[in-house]
Scaffold this active site. Structure first.
Site, PDB file in Angstrom:
ATOM      1  N   ALA A   1      -6.634  15.249  -2.874  1.00  0.00           N
ATOM      2  CA  ALA A   1      -5.932  13.496  -2.834  1.00  0.00           C
ATOM      3  C   ALA A   1      -5.637  13.667  -1.844  1.00  0.00           C
ATOM      4  CB  ALA A   1      -6.072  12.617  -3.991  1.00  0.00           C
TER       5      ALA A   1
ATOM      6  N   GLY B   1      -1.840   9.291  -8.092  1.00  0.00           N
ATOM      7  CA  GLY B   1      -1.816   9.684  -9.145  1.00  0.00           C
ATOM      8  C   GLY B   1      -2.069  11.040  -9.831  1.00  0.00           C
TER       9      GLY B   1
ATOM     10  N   GLU C   1       0.365  21.413  -7.844  1.00  0.00           N
ATOM     11  CA  GLU C   1       0.484  21.539  -6.441  1.00  0.00           C
ATOM     12  C   GLU C   1       0.106  22.502  -6.235  1.00  0.00           C
ATOM     13  OE1 GLU C   1       2.442  19.489  -4.414  1.00  0.00           O
ATOM     14  OE2 GLU C   1       2.861  17.763  -6.382  1.00  0.00           O
TER      15      GLU C   1
ATOM     16  N   CYS D   1      -4.987   3.132   1.926  1.00  0.00           N
ATOM     17  CA  CYS D   1      -4.405   3.569   3.391  1.00  0.00           C
ATOM     18  C   CYS D   1      -3.833   2.336   2.926  1.00  0.00           C
ATOM     19  CB  CYS D   1      -4.733   4.139   4.286  1.00  0.00           C
ATOM     20  SG  CYS D   1      -4.112   3.187   5.684  1.00  0.00           S
TER      21      CYS D   1
ATOM     22  N   CYS E   1      -3.129   0.368   5.619  1.00  0.00           N
ATOM     23  CA  CYS E   1      -4.458  -0.631   5.715  1.00  0.00           C
ATOM     24  C   CYS E   1      -6.066  -1.556   5.012  1.00  0.00           C
ATOM     25  CB  CYS E   1      -5.650  -0.414   7.398  1.00  0.00           C
ATOM     26  SG  CYS E   1      -6.518   1.333   6.606  1.00  0.00           S
TER      27      CYS E   1
ATOM     28  N   CYS F   1      -5.444   6.221   5.918  1.00  0.00           N
ATOM     29  CA  CYS F   1      -7.238   6.840   5.616  1.00  0.00           C
ATOM     30  C   CYS F   1      -7.799   7.348   7.573  1.00  0.00           C
ATOM     31  CB  CYS F   1      -7.941   5.586   6.037  1.00  0.00           C
ATOM     32  SG  CYS F   1      -7.004   4.429   7.711  1.00  0.00           S
TER      33      CYS F   1
END
EC number: 2.7.1.21
Length: 252
Positions: free
Chosen positions: A77, A82, A151, A208, A210, A245
């Site tokens: 992601a 999360g 990670e 995002c 937006c 995005c």
């Protein structure tokens, strides 16, 4: 109405991710009635009532990965989606069932202290660390029921290959969480190999600013200006990175 739970046509790809529904012909699962007319909805409800009466409507099954389904998972992601929260929840779920887990995180991620997996919900626990020279295959996992790696983008290609081999030769599920690309949109080498080798790959979604789905992230400086050049790895949090995005990523 009596519902039968003897089998399940619904499949959870993982207990902390949304399930995927791929109905076969003559599926006995509930259809989407979102945009149907009242007459169509009435017909659908009638069909469901008949299906349930004959014990054909079944509840979804929910299960953690076990040795019989050991494989390499990769959950990727953008930042602030999360990932660590999901990892810690999975660890808790295994341990609640009396099963041991082994946690890893990158030794170079010192945002909350070295060797700490930390959620933005302020949940934290200690973990083993890996660096570029670490050998996952050289470790003794004892009665470990699942290996969880945070990670994971900081792994080397060789370490991704080690985890794939480990899952299939020692029959331990390995679930990795990490970023797919850096602030320039270039793939992390470890993530590229995880995307190639993992049998189960899924995106953890975030948004995002937006409102669109965030798939990338950008690096910003102390004044909030975008930084387009620099080393691939530079540890930082929301003050240094922002999930965006594709449209915002390519905006000058």
């Amino acid at each position: 109405m009596t519902l039968s739970a003897s089998a399940s046509p619904l499949r959870f790809s993982h207990p902390y991710e949304s399930f995927h529904h791929s109905p076969a012909p003559h599926s006995n699962t509930a259809p989407n009635i979102g945009m149907n007319t009242p007459a169509q909805i009435a017909s659908i409800v009638s069909d469901l009532t008949s299906t349930a009466r004959h014990g054909m409507l079944r509840a979804p099954a929910l299960a953690l990965p076990t040795i019989s389904m050991a494989k390499l998972f990769f959950r990727y992601a953008a930042m602030n989606s999360g990932k660590s929260t999901q990892l810690l929840q999975i660890a808790n779920n295994y341990e609640t069932m009396g099963k041991a887990v082994t946690l890893y995180t990158s030794a170079i991620d010192d945002r909350y202290g070295v060797g700490m997996v930390t959620s933005r919900l302020n949940i934290q626990r200690e973990a083993n660390t890996f660096d570029a020279g670490f050998d996952f295959l050289a470790q003794d996992y004892g009665d470990t029921a699942c290996i969880l790696v945070d990670e994971a983008q900081f792994m080397t290609p060789e370490q991704a290959q080690q985890l794939h081999r480990l899952a299939h030769t020692r029959h331990i599920p390995v679930i990795c969480f990490g970023l797919r690309t850096d602030f320039r949109g270039h793939p992390f080498p470890g993530s590229a190999w995880l995307l190639s080798l993992a049998e189960d790959v899924e995106e953890i979604k975030t948004i995002c600013q937006c409102g669109r789905k965030a798939t990338m992230h950008i690096r910003i400086d102390g004044q909030g200006h975008r930084v387009k050049e620099g080393p691939q790895v530079e540890i930082g949090d929301e003050a240094r990175y922002r999930a965006v995005c594709g449209q915002c990523f390519h905006r000058d």
